[in-house]
Design a protein around this motif. Structure first.
Motif, short mmCIF file in Angstrom:
data_model
loop_
_atom_site.label_atom_id
_atom_site.label_comp_id
_atom_site.label_asym_id
_atom_site.label_seq_id
_atom_site.Cartn_x
_atom_site.Cartn_y
_atom_site.Cartn_z
N LYS A 269 40.10 11.16 47.58
CA LYS A 269 39.46 12.54 46.10
C LYS A 269 38.54 13.20 46.80
O LYS A 269 38.09 13.85 45.86
CB LYS A 269 39.03 11.66 45.27
N LEU A 270 38.82 13.26 48.29
CA LEU A 270 37.46 13.93 48.43
C LEU A 270 37.48 15.62 49.13
O LEU A 270 38.55 15.44 49.62
CB LEU A 270 36.43 13.65 49.67
N ARG A 271 36.80 16.00 48.78
CA ARG A 271 37.48 18.01 49.13
C ARG A 271 37.73 18.11 51.02
O ARG A 271 38.55 18.97 50.75
CB ARG A 271 36.15 18.73 48.67
N PRO A 272 36.61 17.79 51.44
CA PRO A 272 37.53 18.07 53.36
C PRO A 272 38.09 17.82 53.48
O PRO A 272 38.80 17.70 53.93
CB PRO A 272 36.28 17.66 53.65
N TYR A 273 39.26 16.54 52.78
CA TYR A 273 39.95 15.13 53.12
C TYR A 273 41.14 15.68 52.22
O TYR A 273 41.78 14.49 51.88
CB TYR A 273 39.34 14.32 53.12
N THR A 325 28.16 18.22 44.21
CA THR A 325 27.15 18.84 45.18
C THR A 325 27.75 18.25 46.63
O THR A 325 28.40 19.04 47.69
CB THR A 325 26.55 19.93 44.72
N LYS A 326 27.08 17.34 46.79
CA LYS A 326 27.12 16.75 48.01
C LYS A 326 28.09 16.32 48.94
O LYS A 326 28.21 16.16 49.40
CB LYS A 326 25.56 15.34 48.00
N MET A 327 29.30 15.48 47.95
CA MET A 327 30.30 14.93 48.43
C MET A 327 31.55 15.45 47.46
O MET A 327 31.91 14.51 46.31
CB MET A 327 30.49 13.22 48.42
N PRO A 328 31.82 16.52 47.24
CA PRO A 328 32.80 16.92 46.14
C PRO A 328 34.17 16.27 45.79
O PRO A 328 34.44 15.99 47.19
CB PRO A 328 32.75 18.17 46.36
N ARG A 329 34.40 15.71 44.78
CA ARG A 329 35.37 15.33 44.75
C ARG A 329 36.54 15.66 43.35
O ARG A 329 36.35 15.81 42.34
CB ARG A 329 35.05 13.40 44.11
N VAL A 330 37.94 14.93 43.46
CA VAL A 330 38.80 15.39 42.71
C VAL A 330 38.47 14.38 41.48
O VAL A 330 37.80 13.26 41.73
CB VAL A 330 40.64 14.87 43.11
N VAL A 331 38.80 15.62 40.39
CA VAL A 331 38.24 14.96 38.85
C VAL A 331 39.56 13.88 38.53
O VAL A 331 40.62 14.61 38.40
CB VAL A 331 37.92 15.40 38.28
N THR A 332 39.87 12.97 38.07
CA THR A 332 40.82 12.26 38.02
C THR A 332 41.36 12.38 36.87
O THR A 332 43.32 12.77 37.38
CB THR A 332 40.62 10.83 37.60
N ASN A 333 41.30 12.77 36.17
CA ASN A 333 41.37 14.31 35.17
C ASN A 333 42.67 14.72 35.22
O ASN A 333 43.38 15.08 34.43
CB ASN A 333 40.92 14.06 33.14
N GLU A 334 41.65 15.45 35.64
CA GLU A 334 42.35 16.69 36.75
C GLU A 334 43.49 16.86 36.61
O GLU A 334 44.39 17.78 37.21
CB GLU A 334 41.16 18.17 37.35
N PHE A 335 43.40 16.01 38.20
CA PHE A 335 44.33 15.40 39.22
C PHE A 335 45.90 14.96 38.50
O PHE A 335 46.82 15.66 38.27
CB PHE A 335 44.09 14.39 39.76
#
Length: 387
Positions: A269-273, A325-335
């Motif tokens: 779920k984390l943006r860098p990964y 902002t610090k650790m951007p992650r996927v929004v589950t509902n968007e996913f």
């Protein structure tokens, strides 16, 4: 058993601290008056990666903090024990510096390539791991490095040892590249069969991800004693290979972990990964950074879904739709609401069969990698093991 004198590393090196800076001193793009900065995520097993750099004002950086050939960049502080101590050597003088969570070991009275190989060894990582399990958790102090001891043969012998180990490393990297090429072949087959998965150029029927692969809720078994725990750090980018499971007590895993089994797919779920997509081979628990999905077999095949989620277009698309902002992650509902092409099952099965054949070739290459790694480890033990 080393046949040479063991010397304290502090007598052979200089240590340099990383650059401290605040957000107002940085730029996300290269520009005049700014210097690129390496951070802990740029330290890879196969060397330094110069992607995703941050740029810091020149007046924050001393000349001594510019990386030189032979410098060893170490992750000195991190929230992850797996990252602390990770090291890679600089192969040429640069106009690049390094951040405050890193430190640099600069060889002074030792051949740089010989020392660089020492920091690739399991002995070094074992010492750092032992330290991180104690009071120095997730942080390496200067004395931790200075107090390491290393066999010190004559300079000419150091050169020959470095040449031997570098040759083994090059062979290892060549075979790893073969493995990466086979992964690229799977992606190529995917595009040939299904077309661009974002534009859906072949006009396949589309459904939402939530329809074809619901996000499962953690169903923890309180009767579990010891469990397999998978962390994000233990997952290789792009390939999704699991590098390491931890076998831990159930009571230690925390309430935010999620249970998975062999029918699931795990998505970071984390943006860098966002390219860390795992097809698990055994059941276990994953940390909360992983999103567990259960593909509906009558609609979608796991292999098809996994390679859809790994493709660059999807990763780029979903990375723009994260929160925080610090650790951007996927929004589950968007996913869950993302529309995914669903080709006929017969075509997906054909793809899965092709993937299986390529995976068999990958297994042969992986066997060669393991054998080369064993050779490298044996040589490291011969040259660097203390009496």
């Amino acid at each position: 058993m080393s046949k040479w004198e063991m010397v304290r590393l502090g007598n052979l090196i200089t240590q340099l601290r990383g650059v401290s800076y605040s957000p107002k001193d940085t730029s996300d793009v290269a520009c005049q008056g700014y210097t690129p900065i390496l951070r802990a995520n740029n330290i890879q097993d196969d060397g330094l990666n110069f992607d995703n750099l941050v740029y810091v004002k020149n007046n924050k950086i001393s000349n001594n903090q510019l990386l030189k050939k032979g410098d060893i960049v170490i992750c000195a502080s991190s929230g992850s024990k797996n990252l602390v101590g990770k090291a890679a050597q600089v192969i040429a003088d640069t106009n690049v510096s390094f951040g405050a969570f890193c430190k640099v070991v600069r060889p002074e009275n030792i051949y740089y390539a010989y020392l660089g190989n020492y920091f690739k060894g399991k002995g070094y990582r074992r010492i750092i791991s032992d330290l991180s399990a104690g009071i120095n958790i997730n942080n390496i102090r200067n004395e931790n490095i200075n107090d390491l001891t290393i066999p010190l043969p004559p300079l000419e012998v150091q050169r020959k040892i470095a040449e031997t180990l570098d040759a083994a490393s090059e062979l290892l990297e060549m075979r790893k590249k073969q493995l990466a090429e086979l992964d690229k072949l799977i992606q190529s087959v995917f595009y040939d069969m299904f077309g661009d998965p974002v534009t859906n150029e072949k006009g396949w029927e589309v459904r939402t991800l939530g329809e074809v692969a619901p996000v499962i809720q953690s169903n923890k078994n309180i009767n579990d004693d010891k469990v397999w725990l998978l962390t994000l750090d233990a997952v290789e980018s792009n390939s999704g290979n699991i590098l390491e499971y931890s076998y831990v007590s159930f009571s230690s895993i925390g309430s935010s972990t999620v249970k998975f089994d062999e029918e699931n797919i795990l998505y970071s779920k984390l943006r860098p990964y966002l390219n860390k997509v795992v097809i698990p081979k055994m059941p276990g628990y994953a940390t909360s950074e992983m999103l567990p999905l259960k593909p509906i077999k009558t609609i979608i095949i796991r292999d098809y879904l996994a390679y859809f989620l790994r493709n660059k277009e999807f990763v780029d698309f979903i990375s723009e739709r994260v929160s925080g902002t610090k650790m951007p992650r996927v929004v589950t509902n968007e996913f869950k609401g993302y529309f995914i092409p669903t080709p006929p099952l017969s075509l997906q099965i054909q793809f899965a069969e092709t993937v299986q054949k390529i995976e068999e070739q990958k297994a042969l290459v992986q066997k060669a990698i393991d054998e080369t790694q064993a050779l490298f480890d044996s040589l490291m033990g011969e040259y660097f093991e203390s009496p």
